[in-house]
Design an enzyme around this catalytic site. Structure first.
Site, PDB file in Angstrom:
ATOM      1  N   ALA A 180      -3.951 -12.126  37.315  1.00  0.00           N
ATOM      2  CA  ALA A 180      -4.467 -13.491  37.189  1.00  0.00           C
ATOM      3  C   ALA A 180      -3.389 -14.407  36.596  1.00  0.00           C
ATOM      4  O   ALA A 180      -2.583 -13.976  35.766  1.00  0.00           O
ATOM      5  CB  ALA A 180      -5.700 -13.490  36.292  1.00  0.00           C
ATOM      6  N   PHE A 181      -3.361 -15.645  37.062  1.00  0.00           N
ATOM      7  CA  PHE A 181      -2.444 -16.669  36.552  1.00  0.00           C
ATOM      8  C   PHE A 181      -0.981 -16.232  36.633  1.00  0.00           C
ATOM      9  O   PHE A 181      -0.197 -16.509  35.737  1.00  0.00           O
ATOM     10  CB  PHE A 181      -2.823 -17.067  35.118  1.00  0.00           C
ATOM     11  CG  PHE A 181      -4.249 -17.508  34.995  1.00  0.00           C
ATOM     12  CD1 PHE A 181      -4.655 -18.712  35.571  1.00  0.00           C
ATOM     13  CD2 PHE A 181      -5.197 -16.718  34.364  1.00  0.00           C
ATOM     14  CE1 PHE A 181      -5.978 -19.112  35.491  1.00  0.00           C
ATOM     15  CE2 PHE A 181      -6.518 -17.117  34.288  1.00  0.00           C
ATOM     16  CZ  PHE A 181      -6.917 -18.317  34.851  1.00  0.00           C
ATOM     17  N   ARG A 182      -0.671 -15.526  37.726  1.00  0.00           N
ATOM     18  CA  ARG A 182       0.718 -15.096  37.971  1.00  0.00           C
ATOM     19  C   ARG A 182       1.237 -14.113  36.925  1.00  0.00           C
ATOM     20  O   ARG A 182       2.445 -13.917  36.797  1.00  0.00           O
ATOM     21  CB  ARG A 182       1.670 -16.303  38.048  1.00  0.00           C
ATOM     22  CG  ARG A 182       1.313 -17.291  39.146  1.00  0.00           C
ATOM     23  CD  ARG A 182       1.876 -16.836  40.478  1.00  0.00           C
ATOM     24  NE  ARG A 182       1.583 -17.760  41.554  1.00  0.00           N
ATOM     25  CZ  ARG A 182       0.592 -17.573  42.445  1.00  0.00           C
ATOM     26  NH1 ARG A 182      -0.190 -16.515  42.381  1.00  0.00           N
ATOM     27  NH2 ARG A 182       0.399 -18.445  43.405  1.00  0.00           N
ATOM     28  N   LEU A 183       0.332 -13.514  36.148  1.00  0.00           N
ATOM     29  CA  LEU A 183       0.782 -12.504  35.179  1.00  0.00           C
ATOM     30  C   LEU A 183       0.714 -11.140  35.867  1.00  0.00           C
ATOM     31  O   LEU A 183      -0.125 -10.300  35.562  1.00  0.00           O
ATOM     32  CB  LEU A 183      -0.069 -12.564  33.908  1.00  0.00           C
ATOM     33  CG  LEU A 183       0.026 -13.905  33.173  1.00  0.00           C
ATOM     34  CD1 LEU A 183      -0.801 -13.893  31.894  1.00  0.00           C
ATOM     35  CD2 LEU A 183       1.484 -14.233  32.836  1.00  0.00           C
ATOM     36  N   HIS A 184       1.576 -10.982  36.840  1.00  0.00           N
ATOM     37  CA  HIS A 184       1.568  -9.772  37.662  1.00  0.00           C
ATOM     38  C   HIS A 184       2.094  -8.570  36.876  1.00  0.00           C
ATOM     39  O   HIS A 184       2.798  -8.722  35.884  1.00  0.00           O
ATOM     40  CB  HIS A 184       2.450  -9.979  38.897  1.00  0.00           C
ATOM     41  CG  HIS A 184       2.264 -11.306  39.538  1.00  0.00           C
ATOM     42  ND1 HIS A 184       1.053 -11.718  40.027  1.00  0.00           N
ATOM     43  CD2 HIS A 184       3.135 -12.321  39.766  1.00  0.00           C
ATOM     44  CE1 HIS A 184       1.186 -12.934  40.532  1.00  0.00           C
ATOM     45  NE2 HIS A 184       2.431 -13.324  40.378  1.00  0.00           N
TER      46      HIS A 184
END
Ligand SMILES: Cc1cc2nc3c(=O)[nH]c(=O)nc-3n(C[C@H](O)[C@H](O)[C@H](O)COP(=O)(O)O)c2cc1C
Length: 220
Positions: A180-184
């Protein structure tokens, strides 16, 4: 400590890759085994195209990723020159990718023969008829070559010498999953260099049980 669990759990990157591919096979509408294969030409210019990954074979020290192509194609010539390639597989349905960089060798003839013989007859004839990546003056020329192949090659054509498998033996493998939110999440596996003096495990890295791989979490 890099808290590798869930879909990232495991001690063998080939097992993890096979597991992810099996999930993709039930989730992707088409070609879950498609990879974008990158090579470099004699000028150092990168090149990339899609091929189908046909096998993820072996494990740990000895695992390889296998695809089939024309050895005299642009990619074949680039691989023969450099002995290296990289690929990425991306599954939109799973929001995951696997990246591989490594050394490439031709698959043994027996393995290429077995795969060639497993293909539909028209595909086997196509491998004879298409001088992949060479100039073609018209589609008719290709169709004529296929028709001529059907007449002359019979129902059990031998594999053309210029067509077969390549095995990619990874130096590095990265597993990536969307967060989520580019917190890969990213985990990079790097083959340990056994020919270098060992100065211990760098900070942030763990080692696979076999000692073949060093593994670290990377920032997304
Ligand atoms: C979904 C898909 C799968 C493909 N699979 C292969 C393959 O397994 N082997 C192959 O040689 N070309 C395959 N191709 C064609 C290649 O992308 C490419 O056009 C061809 O290999 C010539 O590339 P080159 O001129 O860089 O050598 C595939 C293309 C697509 C779109």
């Amino acid at each position: 400590m890099n808290e590798r669990d869930g879909i990232f759990a495991g001690d063998d990157p080939f097992e993890i890759a096979r597991r992810w591919l099996a999930e993709a096979e039930s989730a992707e509408p088409n070609d879950p085994n498609a990879v974008a294969l990158a090579t470099v030409d004699a000028q150092g210019l990168p090149d990339v195209r899609v091929v189908l990954l046909k096998e993820i074979e072996g494990q740990d020290e000895d695992g390889t990723f296998v695809f089939y192509t024309n050895y005299e194609s642009a990619k074949g010539r680039q691989i023969e020159d450099t002995g290296t390639a990289a690929f990425v597989m991306h599954w939109k349905s799973l929001r995951r990718q696997i990246r591989v960089r490594g050394d490439v060798t031709r698959a043994p003839s027996a393995q290429s023969d077995a795969y060639y013989d497993s293909r539909p007859l028209d595909s086997r004839i196509g491998a004879w008829a298409s001088a992949q990546s060479r100039l073609l003056d018209s589609r008719d020329t290709l169709i004529s070559a296929v028709e001529e192949g059907k007449r002359s090659l019979g129902s059990h054509p031998a594999r053309p010498a210029c067509w077969g498998g390549y095995r990619i033996r990874p130096r590095e493998i990265e597993f990536w999953a969307d967060g989520a939110f580019r917190l890969h999440d990213r985990f990079k596996w790097v083959r340990r260099k056994i020919d270098r003096p060992d100065n211990g495990l760098p900070q942030g890295w763990t080692e696979s049980r076999s000692g073949t791989w060093r593994i670290a979490r990377l920032a997304p």
